[in-house]
Design an enzyme around this catalytic site. Structure first.
Site, PDB file in Angstrom:
ATOM      1  CG  ASP A  39      -0.402  -0.146   2.542  1.00 28.87           C
ATOM      2  OD1 ASP A  39       0.796  -0.497   2.644  1.00 28.87           O
ATOM      3  OD2 ASP A  39      -1.128   0.086   3.521  1.00 28.87           O
ATOM      4  CB  ALA A 124      -4.460  -9.875  16.697  1.00 27.98           C
ATOM      5  CG  ASP A 173      -4.384  -1.236   8.182  1.00 28.79           C
ATOM      6  OD1 ASP A 173      -4.407  -2.122   7.307  1.00 28.79           O
ATOM      7  OD2 ASP A 173      -3.459  -1.098   8.999  1.00 28.79           O
TER       8      ASP A 173
END
Length: 387
Positions: A39, A124, A173
């Site tokens: 990205d 995570a 994200d």
């Protein structure tokens, strides 16, 4: 927790202090099917929002104070609109950074109370930070009637992470959290911001995340180092090909010609990125044909590239990918996210998940001394107002 219970939890915590909240908003975590570390190189990514989200309950105040409460940490923080500033290593950065970005864009907010909680595990690799930023941006936009379009809210969220959390993240994200769509991955062109929903038909299969429960301290510093290494590779290619703007424009042949002899390490970093873009575009065609098997093979190849060429994996992630590689019930697996910990993402036959986890967990514990946490996710919708 289901959606309603978490939403009710933040609303109840808000009510106990300040009365009924004006609104409750949510924004999900994300997985990335394929396309890692592409990205910020203006390449392609293929994320999908998941059915685990961050929730915020909030309402206006009559003064210029900001009152924040994080149920996860049992922590309360107070400040004023004119004194917000980064707080190194603190959860408040993801909220205060968003406020700062609204102000930079000329949208003056008032004081507010906010309670945050979520189902997205921290550390995570599921972008809990982006979920907090996007939930906050989405909710504040509604609360104060700023009328900022979603397309700009994702940049507000991204810049909050850059300037307050100190992580130079790409846009994936925040985009996935804001624009996710149930049953689909999103093929995002990180240069033009054009996007396409790609059907994710998972009949008989599930996305299983295996959380290593390790977060090495290297993650943020090495992330920024990889960005610099990619930029170094571009600079070497530009000496002969001045039209090149990013690794998106570069071929492996050009890397061989311009970079390999100058810097073998930078060559390997850049080669991974260039090939990962090619894999992603081919993987989208696999999904359109409903061919999860071919996609899974590309995921394994991606992991090898991340581990050996980009060197952002770790022994725990490599163990989990190698442990499932020969399993007929697992079509594909790779590390996911920035690296050095977090989860592997696996495409697993639904009826084999329990037995797979039962077998892997003790082996992982013996090899690493750590517990293995399985997380089954489905693909859900992006940011929304809950109530």
């Amino acid at each position: 927790m289901n959606v309603n219970s978490t939403a009710e939890k933040v609303a109840k915590a808000y009510q106990e202090q300040w009365g009924a909240p004006t609104l409750v908003a949510r924004s999900p975590g994300r997985v990335n099917i394929i396309g890692e570390h592409t990205d910020y190189n203006e390449g392609f990514v293929l994320p999908a929002a998941i059915d685990k989200a961050v929730y915020v309950a909030l309402g206006r105040r009559g003064d210029d104070r900001i009152e924040l409460q994080a149920l996860e940490f049992g922590d309360h923080f107070s400040t004023t609109l004119d004194t917000i500033a980064p707080r190194p290593g603190q959860w408040t950065n993801y909220i205060l950074g968003v406020v700062a970005q609204f102000h930079k864009r000329g949208h003056r907010l008032g004081g507010f109370n906010l309670v945050v909680d979520g189902e997205v595990p921290f550390g995570a690799g599921l972008s809990s930070s982006a979920a907090v930023e996007c939930a906050t941006a989405f909710a504040l936009n509604e609360l104060f009637g700023a009328n900022v379009p979603r397309e700009e809210l994702i940049y507000i969220a991204q810049k909050a992470e850059h300037e307050y959390a100190g992580v130079l993240c790409g846009i994936m994200d925040q985009f996935a959290s804001m624009f996710g769509k149930a049953g689909n991955a999103v093929r995002l062109d990180c240069r033009s911001m054009d996007y396409e929903y790609v059907p994710l038909h998972m009949e008989g299969y599930k996305l299983l995340l295996l959380n290593t429960n390790v977060k090495h301290s290297l993650a943020s510093s090495e992330y920024n180092t990889r960005r610099m290494q990619c930029e170094a590779g571009i600079a070497l290619v530009q000496k002969k090909y001045p039209g090149v703007k990013s690794l998106r424009d570069v071929t492996v042949e050009q890397l061989n010609e311009c970079v390999r002899e100058n810097d073998e390490l930078v060559f390997r970093r850049c080669k991974y990125v260039v090939e990962e873009n090619e894999r992603l575009l081919a993987g989208c065609e696999d999904l359109k044909r409903g061919d999860l098997t071919e996609l899974g093979m590309k995921m394994y190849r991606t992991h090898r590239g991340l581990s050996e060429e980009y060197e952002v994996s770790c022994p725990e992630l490599d163990f989990l990918v190698n442990a499932v590689r020969e399993k007929d019930a697992v079509l594909g697996a790779r590390m996911m996210g920035g690296g050095f910990g977090g989860c592997t993402i696996n495409i697993v036959r639904e009826d084999a998940i329990d037995s797979l986890v039962s077998e892997l967990a003790p082996r992982y514990k013996e090899a690493t001394g750590l517990e293995l946490t399985p997380i089954v996710v489905t693909v859900g919708d992006g940011s929304s107002i809950v109530s």
